[in-house]
Design a protein around this motif. Structure first.
Motif, PDB file in Angstrom:
ATOM      1  N   THR A   1      -9.174  -4.399   2.483  1.00 55.48           N
ATOM      2  CA  THR A   1      -7.795  -4.048   2.144  1.00 55.48           C
ATOM      3  C   THR A   1      -7.692  -2.572   1.797  1.00 55.48           C
ATOM      4  O   THR A   1      -6.800  -1.867   2.268  1.00 55.48           O
TER       5      THR A   1
ATOM      6  N   CYS B   1      -8.159  -0.441   4.881  1.00 54.14           N
ATOM      7  CA  CYS B   1      -7.004  -0.510   5.771  1.00 54.14           C
ATOM      8  C   CYS B   1      -5.817   0.244   5.185  1.00 54.14           C
ATOM      9  O   CYS B   1      -5.091   0.928   5.903  1.00 54.14           O
TER      10      CYS B   1
ATOM     11  N   PHE C   1      -4.001   3.386   6.686  1.00 50.45           N
ATOM     12  CA  PHE C   1      -2.563   3.293   6.918  1.00 50.45           C
ATOM     13  C   PHE C   1      -1.833   4.482   6.298  1.00 50.45           C
ATOM     14  O   PHE C   1      -0.823   4.938   6.820  1.00 50.45           O
TER      15      PHE C   1
ATOM     16  N   ILE D   1      -3.919   1.602  14.396  1.00 51.79           N
ATOM     17  CA  ILE D   1      -3.982   0.252  13.816  1.00 51.79           C
ATOM     18  C   ILE D   1      -4.320  -0.769  14.902  1.00 51.79           C
ATOM     19  O   ILE D   1      -5.126  -1.687  14.696  1.00 51.79           O
TER      20      ILE D   1
ATOM     21  N   ASN E   1      -7.639  -3.238  15.126  1.00 50.31           N
ATOM     22  CA  ASN E   1      -7.018  -4.513  14.757  1.00 50.31           C
ATOM     23  C   ASN E   1      -8.012  -5.479  14.138  1.00 50.31           C
ATOM     24  O   ASN E   1      -7.672  -6.243  13.236  1.00 50.31           O
TER      25      ASN E   1
ATOM     26  N   TYR F   1      -7.991  -4.770  10.510  1.00 52.44           N
ATOM     27  CA  TYR F   1      -6.774  -5.159   9.813  1.00 52.44           C
ATOM     28  C   TYR F   1      -6.650  -6.670   9.725  1.00 52.44           C
ATOM     29  O   TYR F   1      -6.096  -7.195   8.757  1.00 52.44           O
TER      30      TYR F   1
ATOM     31  N   LEU G   1      -2.032  -6.003   6.171  1.00 56.85           N
ATOM     32  CA  LEU G   1      -1.105  -6.227   7.279  1.00 56.85           C
ATOM     33  C   LEU G   1       0.310  -6.430   6.756  1.00 56.85           C
ATOM     34  O   LEU G   1       1.280  -5.913   7.322  1.00 56.85           O
TER      35      LEU G   1
END
Lengths: 105, 166, 690
Positions: C241, C244, C248, C291, C295, C298, C305
Motif C-alpha cells: 500500500t 503504491c 501514485f 499504474i 498493475n 497495485y 486502488l
C-alpha cells in the motif's frame, strides 16, 4: 665463444651501455651525442628483456612492455632532441657542444 | 645452435657500436648504428621477444636511424670540413666509462639472480602485450600517448620559432 | 516483420527522435528551415513506422502470452553479491501495452509535429522548438518502452524536463517562465514520492531480504511482488500500500491529479501544439501508464486502488466544475484534460486497466484534436478569450467540423470514440468491489455527474466560439481566415480517429470482439474490468449505457438552452450566485491556499534564517576576525625583529657561498654530461657498499 646465459646478455648490454656513455662524454658533435643516448637506451631495453627471459617473474612478459615504453620514449626523445639541435643550428650556425655555454647562472 | 646465433648477433651488435663510439667520421658512425640496432633486434628475437624484435627494426632502423641520418645531413651541409668530432679529455671519458663498466660487472656477477631452473619455450607475445597494454599498463599507455602528442606539438613549435626568427 | 528480427531495430524507436533532437539542437541555427522540418518530422515518422512494424510483429506471434520482445542494449548497474548479482540493464520491452503507447506517442506526435510546422510559422526559435519536441518524444518513448522501473524513471524525469522547457518556450515573458517553474516544482514534489516508492520497493525486495539478487525489470518484479505481502507493515499500512501510494503521488504530479494538478492550467502558457502533445495527449498520461504497467503491484493493495479510484473520480468532477467558468479557451481544455485524466485513474483504480488505457488512447485522439482546433482558432482570432470569439463557424469550416467531432467524442455521444471508453470505465466502476462497500456505486455517481458537466462545458465552449456573432471587433474580423493545410490536415486525420477510434474497444453487450482489451490481456492480468463483463447481465450494461448517454444529452441540452436559446440567462445566474461563481471562477482559491500554506511559509523561513545568518553568524565571524587581527599585530612586531633577522642571516650566508661556488657551473653541456655520469657512478658505489 659466449654461452647463451643471463650473465652474458648482461655483459653485452653493459658493453653497449658504456660505449654509449663514452660516446656521450667524448663527442663534440651533438648528433653523435644523441647516437650515444640511443646506445644507452638499447642497452637498457636489452636488460629488461633478458631479465624477463631468465629470471623468475610474475609475468614473463612485463619486461617486454617496459622495453616497449623505452622504445616509445626514445622515439619521442629523438624527435625533440633533433628539433632542438636544428633550432640551435639555425640560430648559432654550429652544433658543437662546447659552443653551447649559456646554460649557467 | 643457440650459442652460435648468440655470438653472431653479439658481434653484429658490439663491433659497429665500437665504431659509433670511436670513429672520427660522423657519417660512418651513423651508418654503423644501423648494424647495432639490427643486432639488438636479433638478440630480442633470441630472447623470445618476437614482437619487440620487429618493433626494433621498424622504429629504430626505419624511424630513428633515418631521423639521425637526416639530422647529420642537415647540420653537416654547411661545413664539410673534416675536423675531429672528438672533444679533448677523451682519457677522462674512457676512465669513467671503464669504471662504470667495472661496477656493472661486479653487480652482475655478485648478485644471486633468482634464475629460472628451466627455460620455457618461447611463445608468441604480441597478443599478451596487447592485453597488458590495455589492462594492467593502461595508464602508462595513455600517458605515453599524451607524451607523443606533446612531442609532436613541441617539435613543431621549436622548429617553427627558429624558422620565424630567420 | 519477424519478431526476432525486429528486436534488433527496437532501440531505433526512441533513438531516432533523439538523433533528431541532437541534430536540431546543436546545428539547428545553421541548418535551413527545410532541413530542420525534414529532420524533426522524418525522425518521428521513422519511429512511427517502426512502431507500426513492432505492432505487426507482436500481432504475428500466435500465442498472446508470448507477445513480448525484449532488447537489452547494455548493462547499466551491476552490484555483485555473494549469492548472485543485482543488475539493471538499459533494456527496451515491446509488449502489447508499450506497443499501444508507442503508436499513440509517435502517431499523435507526428501529426502534432506536422501541425507545428504551420503553427510556428515565422517564429525565430523554430529549431529549438523542434529539438525540444523531438527530445520530448524520445523521453516519452524511453518511459514507455523501458523494461525496468529505473529506466522508466529516467524517461519520467526526461518528459518533465521537456515539459518545463516547452512551457517556458517563450521565456522572455515572465509569466511563461513562472508557469514553467511551477510545473517543474509540482512535478518534483510528485517525483519525490515516486522515488520514495521506487527505493522502498528496492529495499523491501532486495536489501532487507538479504539477497541482492535480481533486477528491477517488470518481469522479475511481477514474480517477486507477492513477497511484499510478507513484509512488516509500517505505521499500520501494508508495504505494498505504501509503495503504491508513493508511486501514485508521482502520478498525481505528472498526470495533474488532486492535489498536484495546479501546474497544468498554467502550463497552457506554452505553444498550443505543445499543450496538445505534452499536456493533453501523452506526457500527462504517464501516470496512468505507470499504474497499468505496475498493475500486479497495485492489485496487491485494494486500499491503494481505492485511493486511486477516489482521487480520480473527485478530480474528474472537480476539474469539470472549474472548466464551466473559465473564459480562456486553453484553460477550459486544460481543466477538461485534468477531468478526463481523472476518468482514466478512476478506470485503473477499479482494476479496469484495459479500459483506462482505452480511454487514454481515445482521449489522446480527441483532446489533441481539441487543442489543435483551439490552436487554429487562436491563430485566426489572435486571442485566447472565448468572449472575443463567436460565429467562427462560417470563417473556418474545416476547424469547425473537426472540432464538432471532438466535441461529440468528449461529450460521450455514441458512436464517437469517447463514448465507448468512458462508458466502459463507468460500467466497471459500477461493478467494482473496492475497499469500502458501496464505494463503487458512489464513485459511479460522481463520474456520471462529471460526464454531465463535461457535456455542458463543452457545449458552452462550442456555442460561444462557433455560433452567434463575432465579438472581436471589425478589424480583427477582416483578418479571420482558415488555417494552412499543414494545420488542417492533422485536424482531419485526428477527427477521423476520434470518430471511429472507439470501435477498437466495443462493449461486451455487442458480442463483437473487444480488440484493445483482448490485445492488452496478457499484460494486465485481468481481475474484474472487461473480463467480468460476462458475469453481469446485458440489461444492466445497456441500462447504465442509457443513463450515461442521458447525462451527456442533458448536459448538452442545458448548454444549448443557456447559451444559445436564452443567452441572457447565464449572466443572470452569475449575478444570482455571485459568491459561488467567484469561488469556482477562481479555481476554489487552491492556488492562493497553496501560496499561503507552502510558498509563503517557506519564504518566511528563508528570510528568518537569512536574518539569523546576518545577525548572529556574521557577528561571530567578524568578532573572530577582529580578535585575530589584534593577535597578529602583536606577533608581527616580533616577526620583524627576530624572525626576519634570522632569515636575512641565512640568506646572506647562502649568497656568499653561492657567489664562490657558481664557478662550477660553466654552462658547457659536456661538463654537465660528465657530472651526470660521475653522479651515476657514485650512486652505484653507494649501492654496492651497502
Amino acid at each position: 665463444m659466449l654461452a647463451y646465459s643471463l650473465e652474458n646478455f648482461l655483459l653485452v648490454s653493459g658493453v653497449l651501455f658504456c660505449l654509449g656513455i663514452f660516446t656521450v662524454l667524448t663527442r663534440r658533435n651533438t648528433v653523435a651525442i644523441i647516437m650515444g643516448i640511443e646506445l644507452i637506451l638499447n642497452a637498457a631495453g636489452l636488460n629488461f628483456v633478458a631479465f624477463s627471459r631468465f629470471v623468475q617473474t610474475q609475468n614473463h612478459i612485463s619486461g617486454h612492455v617496459f622495453t616497449l615504453f623505452i622504445i616509445v620514449i626514445s622515439a619521442a626523445e629523438i624527435v625533440i632532441a633533433l628539433a632542438i639541435v636544428l633550432s640551435l643550428y639555425s640560430t648559432k650556425k654550429t652544433i658543437h657542444v662546447e659552443d653551447f655555454d649559456e646554460l649557467k647562472w | 645452435m643457440k650459442n652460435f646465433a648468440f655470438n653472431v648477433f653479439v658481434i653484429i651488435t658490439l663491433i659497429p657500436s665500437f665504431w659509433v663510439a670511436l670513429s672520427s667520421n660522423i657519417v660512418h658512425a651513423a651508418f654503423s648504428l644501423f648494424f647495432t640496432f639490427f643486432g639488438v633486434a636479433g638478440l630480442y628475437v633470441l630472447l623470445g621477444a618476437d614482437f619487440l624484435g620487429v618493433l626494433q627494426v621498424l622504429v629504430y632502423i626505419s624511424g630513428i636511424l633515418v631521423l639521425i641520418i637526416f639530422g647529420v645531413m642537415m647540420t653537416q651541409r654547411a661545413q664539410m670540413e673534416h675536423i675531429s668530432t672528438r672533444l679533448p679529455g677523451r682519457f677522462a671519458g674512457a676512465v669513467l666509462s671503464v669504471l662504470v663498466f667495472g661496477g656493472f660487472m661486479v653487480a652482475v656477477y655478485k648478485t644471486a639472480w633468482p634464475k629460472l631452473t628451466e627455460l620455457p619455450e618461447p611463445v608468441p607475445t604480441t597478443s599478451e602485450i596487447g592485453n597488458l597494454l590495455l589492462g594492467k599498463y593502461l595508464i602508462p599507455f595513455e600517458v605515453a600517448s599524451v607524451l607523443l602528442l606533446a612531442v609532436l606539438v613541441g617539435a613543431a613549435l621549436i622548429v617553427r620559432q627558429s624558422v620565424r626568427k630567420e | 516483420m519477424d519478431p526476432t528480427t525486429f528486436k534488433d531495430y527496437l532501440f531505433l524507436i526512441p533513438l531516432l527522435p533523439f538523433a533528431g533532437a541532437a541534430i536540431n539542437g546543436i546545428l539547428g541555427r545553421r541548418l535551413g528551415l527545410r532541413a530542420v522540418h525534414l529532420i524533426a518530422l522524418g525522425s518521428v515518422l521513422g519511429s512511427f513506422v517502426l512502431s507500426v512494424a513492432g505492432f505487426l510483429a507482436l500481432v504475428s506471434i500466435k500465442s498472446p502470452e508470448a507477445r513480448r520482445v525484449v532488447s537489452v542494449l547494455y548493462q547499466w548497474i551491476l552490484i555483485a553479491g555473494q549469492t548472485g548479482s543485482f543488475h539493471i540493464n538499459v533494456a527496451f520491452l515491446l509488449d502489447p501495452l508499450s506497443s499501444v503507447m508507442c503508436l499513440v506517442v509517435t502517431g499523435v506526435g507526428f501529426f502534432i509535429h506536422v501541425y507545428s510546422v504551420g503553427y510556428m510559422h515565422g517564429d525565430p526559435g523554430r529549431a529549438r522548438y523542434f529539438a525540444y519536441l523531438n527530445l520530448f518524444t524520445f523521453s516519452m518513448l524511453v518511459l514507455v518502452l523501458a523494461d525496468n522501473l529505473l529506466l522508466m524513471f529516467v524517461g519520467w524525469e526526461g518528459v518533465g524536463l521537456c515539459s518545463y522547457l516547452l512551457i517556458g518556450f517563450w521565456f522572455s515573458e515572465l509569466d511563461n517562465a513562472r508557469a514553467g517553474m511551477k510545473a517543474f516544482i509540482a512535478n518534483r514534489v510528485g517525483d519525490f514520492g515516486f522515488f520514495v516508492g521506487l527505493m522502498l520497493l528496492f529495499w523491501t525486495l532486495y536489501v532487507s531480504s538479504g539477497q541482492a539478487v535480481g533486477s528491477l525489470s517488470y518481469g522479475e518484479l511481477k514474480g517477486a511482488a507477492p513477497l511484499l505481502l510478507d513484509a512488516e507493515p509500517i505505521l499500520g499500512l501494508s508495504v505494498p500500500t505504501i509503495i503504491c501510494l508513493a508511486l501514485f503521488m508521482g502520478a498525481t504530479g505528472k498526470s495533474a491529479q488532486i492535489p498536484l494538478y495546479v501546474w497544468l492550467p498554467d502550463a497552457m502558457a506554452g505553444p498550443t501544439p505543445v499543450s496538445a502533445l505534452i499536456h493533453a495527449a501523452t506526457m500527462v498520461t504517464a501516470g496512468v501508464f505507470m499504474i497499468v504497467r505496475l498493475n500486479f503491484l497495485y492489485l496487491l493493495s485494494p486500499v491503494a486502488l481505492s485511493v486511486v479510484a477516489t482521487v480520480g473520480a473527485l478530480t474528474a468532477l472537480y476539474a469539470a466544475s472549474i472548466a464551466i467558468t473559465q473564459n480562456d479557451i486553453k484553460k477550459v481544455l486544460a481543466y477538461s484534460t485534468i477531468s478526463q485524466l481523472g476518468y482514466m485513474f478512476l478506470g485503473v483504480g477499479v482494476s479496469a486497466f484495459a479500459a483506462g488505457i482505452f480511454h487514454l488512447v481515445t482521449h489522446a485522439f480527441f483532446k489533441a484534436l481539441l487543442f489543435l482546433g483551439a490552436g487554429s482558432l487562436i491563430h485566426a482570432a489572435h486571442t485566447n478569450d472565448i468572449r472575443k470569439m463567436g460565429g467562427l463557424r462560417a470563417h473556418m469550416p474545416a476547424t469547425f467540423f473537426t472540432f464538432m467531432v471532438a466535441f461529440l467524442a468528449i461529450a460521450g455521444i455514441p458512436p464517437f470514440a469517447g463514448f465507448f471508453s468512458k462508458d466502459e470505465i463507468l460500467f466497471s466502476t459500477f461493478n467494482a468491489h473496492l475497499a469500502a462497500p458501496g464505494l463503487g456505486k458512489l464513485l459511479w455517481l460522481v463520474g456520471l455527474m462529471g460526464a454531465g458537466l463535461t457535456a455542458f462545458y463543452m457545449t458552452r465552449l462550442v456555442i460561444v466560439t462557433f455560433f452567434g456573432e463575432f465579438r472581436g471587433g471589425e478589424s480583427a474580423e477582416e483578418k479571420l481566415h482558415e488555417s494552412p493545410r499543414t494545420m488542417t490536415g492533422p485536424l482531419v486525420i485526428l477527427a477521423v480517429l476520434s470518430a471511429v477510434g472507439g470501435f477498437i474497444g466495443l462493449p461486451a453487450v455487442t458480442h463483437l470482439p473487444n480488440l484493445i482489451g483482448g490485445f492488452l490481456e496478457p499484460v494486465v492480468a485481468l481481475k474484474g474490468g472487461a473480463a467480468s463483463h460476462g458475469s453481469h447481465s446485458a440489461a444492466l450494461e445497456l441500462g447504465l449505457m442509457a443513463v450515461s448517454v442521458a447525462a451527456a444529452a442533458a448536459g448538452i441540452y442545458l448548454g444549448w438552452y443557456l447559451y444559445h436559446k436564452r443567452p441572457e440567462l447565464p449572466g443572470a445566474l452569475r449575478e444570482r450566485f455571485k459568491n459561488l461563481h467567484a469561488v469556482v471562477y477562481n479555481k476554489y482559491y487552491v492556488d492562493e491556499a497553496y501560496d499561503r500554506l507552502f510558498v509563503r511559509p517557506v519564504i518566511a523561513i528563508s528570510r528568518g534564517t537569512g536574518r539569523f545568518d546576518l545577525g548572529v553568524i556574521d557577528w561571530v565571524v567578524n568578532a573572530l576576525a577582529r580578535a585575530t587581527e589584534r593577535i597578529s599585530a602583536g606577533i608581527g612586531w616580533e616577526d620583524l625583529k627576530v624572525v626576519d633577522g634570522l632569515v636575512n642571516a641565512i640568506a646572506d650566508a647562502v649568497k656568499y657561498w653561492g657567489y664562490h661556488t657558481r664557478r662550477l657551473t660553466t654552462g658547457k653541456v659536456n661538463h654537465y654530461l660528465y657530472s651526470v655520469v660521475l653522479g651515476l657512478f657514485v650512486l652505484y658505489l653507494l649501492v654496492l657498499i651497502t
